[in-house]
Motif scaffolding. Structure first.
Motif, mmCIF file in Angstrom:
data_model
loop_
_atom_site.group_PDB
_atom_site.id
_atom_site.type_symbol
_atom_site.label_atom_id
_atom_site.label_comp_id
_atom_site.label_asym_id
_atom_site.label_seq_id
_atom_site.Cartn_x
_atom_site.Cartn_y
_atom_site.Cartn_z
ATOM 1 N N ALA A 109 -11.498 11.727 8.669
ATOM 2 C CA ALA A 109 -12.919 11.456 8.461
ATOM 3 C C ALA A 109 -13.543 11.440 9.852
ATOM 4 O O ALA A 109 -13.610 10.391 10.489
ATOM 5 N N ASP A 110 -13.902 12.613 10.336
ATOM 6 C CA ASP A 110 -14.420 12.773 11.690
ATOM 7 C C ASP A 110 -13.395 12.293 12.714
ATOM 8 O O ASP A 110 -13.724 11.707 13.727
ATOM 9 N N GLY A 111 -12.131 12.483 12.416
ATOM 10 C CA GLY A 111 -11.001 12.064 13.238
ATOM 11 C C GLY A 111 -9.909 11.519 12.325
ATOM 12 O O GLY A 111 -10.188 11.089 11.206
ATOM 13 N N TRP A 112 -8.684 11.578 12.775
ATOM 14 C CA TRP A 112 -7.571 11.083 11.963
ATOM 15 C C TRP A 112 -7.581 9.565 11.956
ATOM 16 O O TRP A 112 -7.722 8.932 13.000
ATOM 17 N N GLU A 113 -7.409 8.976 10.770
ATOM 18 C CA GLU A 113 -7.397 7.528 10.612
ATOM 19 C C GLU A 113 -6.068 7.087 10.018
ATOM 20 O O GLU A 113 -5.606 7.652 9.026
ATOM 21 N N VAL A 114 -5.492 6.090 10.639
ATOM 22 C CA VAL A 114 -4.228 5.525 10.176
ATOM 23 C C VAL A 114 -4.456 4.045 9.928
ATOM 24 O O VAL A 114 -4.867 3.315 10.834
ATOM 25 N N ALA A 115 -4.217 3.602 8.707
ATOM 26 C CA ALA A 115 -4.372 2.176 8.394
ATOM 27 C C ALA A 115 -3.226 1.400 9.025
ATOM 28 O O ALA A 115 -2.081 1.842 8.999
ATOM 29 N N THR A 116 -3.549 0.254 9.601
ATOM 30 C CA THR A 116 -2.512 -0.571 10.223
ATOM 31 C C THR A 116 -2.225 -1.788 9.355
ATOM 32 O O THR A 116 -3.095 -2.280 8.632
ATOM 33 N N ARG A 117 -1.033 -2.242 9.448
ATOM 34 C CA ARG A 117 -0.604 -3.414 8.680
ATOM 35 C C ARG A 117 -1.265 -4.661 9.270
ATOM 36 O O ARG A 117 -1.147 -4.916 10.465
ATOM 37 N N PRO A 118 -1.949 -5.445 8.444
ATOM 38 C CA PRO A 118 -2.603 -6.651 8.979
ATOM 39 C C PRO A 118 -1.582 -7.744 9.275
ATOM 40 O O PRO A 118 -0.482 -7.769 8.721
ATOM 41 N N ASP A 119 -1.976 -8.644 10.165
ATOM 42 C CA ASP A 119 -1.136 -9.818 10.426
ATOM 43 C C ASP A 119 -1.184 -10.714 9.200
ATOM 44 O O ASP A 119 -2.241 -10.894 8.581
ATOM 45 N N LEU A 120 -0.063 -11.266 8.828
ATOM 46 C CA LEU A 120 -0.027 -12.194 7.704
ATOM 47 C C LEU A 120 -0.618 -13.531 8.140
ATOM 48 O O LEU A 120 -0.576 -13.893 9.318
ATOM 49 N N PRO A 121 -1.185 -14.267 7.209
ATOM 50 C CA PRO A 121 -1.809 -15.548 7.573
ATOM 51 C C PRO A 121 -0.799 -16.525 8.160
ATOM 52 O O PRO A 121 0.357 -16.568 7.749
ATOM 53 N N SER A 122 -1.278 -17.276 9.126
ATOM 54 C CA SER A 122 -0.450 -18.343 9.720
ATOM 55 C C SER A 122 -1.396 -19.414 10.251
ATOM 56 O O SER A 122 -2.558 -19.144 10.532
ATOM 57 N N ILE A 135 -0.341 -12.764 -0.703
ATOM 58 C CA ILE A 135 -0.896 -11.846 0.298
ATOM 59 C C ILE A 135 0.215 -10.986 0.890
ATOM 60 O O ILE A 135 0.065 -9.767 1.048
ATOM 61 N N ALA A 136 1.352 -11.597 1.200
ATOM 62 C CA ALA A 136 2.487 -10.847 1.747
ATOM 63 C C ALA A 136 2.977 -9.802 0.749
ATOM 64 O O ALA A 136 3.304 -8.678 1.128
ATOM 65 N N ALA A 137 2.991 -10.152 -0.532
ATOM 66 C CA ALA A 137 3.427 -9.197 -1.561
ATOM 67 C C ALA A 137 2.452 -8.022 -1.670
ATOM 68 O O ALA A 137 2.868 -6.869 -1.824
ATOM 69 N N ILE A 138 1.160 -8.298 -1.575
ATOM 70 C CA ILE A 138 0.153 -7.230 -1.619
ATOM 71 C C ILE A 138 0.324 -6.298 -0.418
ATOM 72 O O ILE A 138 0.311 -5.067 -0.563
ATOM 73 N N VAL A 139 0.497 -6.867 0.752
ATOM 74 C CA VAL A 139 0.691 -6.048 1.956
ATOM 75 C C VAL A 139 1.963 -5.212 1.821
ATOM 76 O O VAL A 139 1.978 -4.031 2.171
ATOM 77 N N ASP A 140 3.029 -5.783 1.288
ATOM 78 C CA ASP A 140 4.270 -5.028 1.083
ATOM 79 C C ASP A 140 4.060 -3.872 0.111
ATOM 80 O O ASP A 140 4.582 -2.775 0.318
ATOM 81 N N CYS A 141 3.300 -4.109 -0.961
ATOM 82 C CA CYS A 141 3.012 -3.040 -1.929
ATOM 83 C C CYS A 141 2.197 -1.918 -1.300
ATOM 84 O O CYS A 141 2.472 -0.734 -1.525
ATOM 85 N N LEU A 142 1.201 -2.263 -0.512
ATOM 86 C CA LEU A 142 0.383 -1.259 0.158
ATOM 87 C C LEU A 142 1.209 -0.462 1.181
ATOM 88 O O LEU A 142 1.017 0.737 1.351
ATOM 89 N N THR A 143 2.150 -1.132 1.820
ATOM 90 C CA THR A 143 3.037 -0.458 2.757
ATOM 91 C C THR A 143 3.968 0.490 2.011
ATOM 92 O O THR A 143 4.152 1.639 2.415
#
Length: 151
Positions: A109-122, A135-143
């Motif tokens: 989208a007007d350049g290559w975009e790579v989604a990064t894994r967010p930091d888990l809450p702490s 939240i960790a399970a959702i991030v794992d599924c998206l990964t």
């Protein structure tokens, strides 16, 4: 169209058009098929600035930001080896590519975009273990789906 036999190509993916009376139509058809074969369900081996030492036929690469050798001047393009020749493709907005090296989908989208894994809450004043686990399970599924990077 100024010269329909030699100038006319599709605007998005540069596929050659065929015209009545055109000589050597098989060359135009074969080029169009090679381009379609490359771009349909596109996956790349990874990102690189120069061609691999021993490239494999039909392998595709995303050209990096500092290309060298045969890839000079082709930054951000897709390079595909087709019958011993490198073909280059300009990315278009909305293009999605599977990066086989990372297992992640990237998009243009007007350049290559790579989604990064967010930091888990702490931390925080109130720690909700169930919410953090969800939240960790959702991030794992998206990964796992290739939408987020593994790191």
């Amino acid at each position: 169209m100024s010269d329909p036999i030699f100038d006319s190509r599709t605007l998005r993916h540069d596929l050659p058009y065929l015209f009545p009376g055109q000589a050597q139509k098989e060359g135009y058809v074969n080029e169009a098929l090679a381009r379609i074969d490359t771009l349909l369900h596109l996956s790349v081996e990874g990102v690189a600035n120069s061609p691999p030492a021993t490239p494999v036929e039909s392998a595709c690469w995303l050209v990096g930001q500092a290309p060298t050798g045969e890839w000079t001047g082709r930054a951000d393009q897709i390079a595909a080896l087709n019958h011993g020749n490198w073909m280059f493709f300009l990315p278009r907005d909305g293009m999605r590519v599977l990066n086989r090296a990372s297992g992640q989908e990237i998009r243009f989208a007007d350049g290559w975009e790579v989604a990064t894994r967010p930091d888990l809450p702490s931390g925080g004043q109130t720690v909700d273990v169930q919410a953090r686990s969800a939240i960790a399970a959702i991030v794992d599924c998206l990964t796992a789906a290739g939408l987020l990077g593994s790191e």
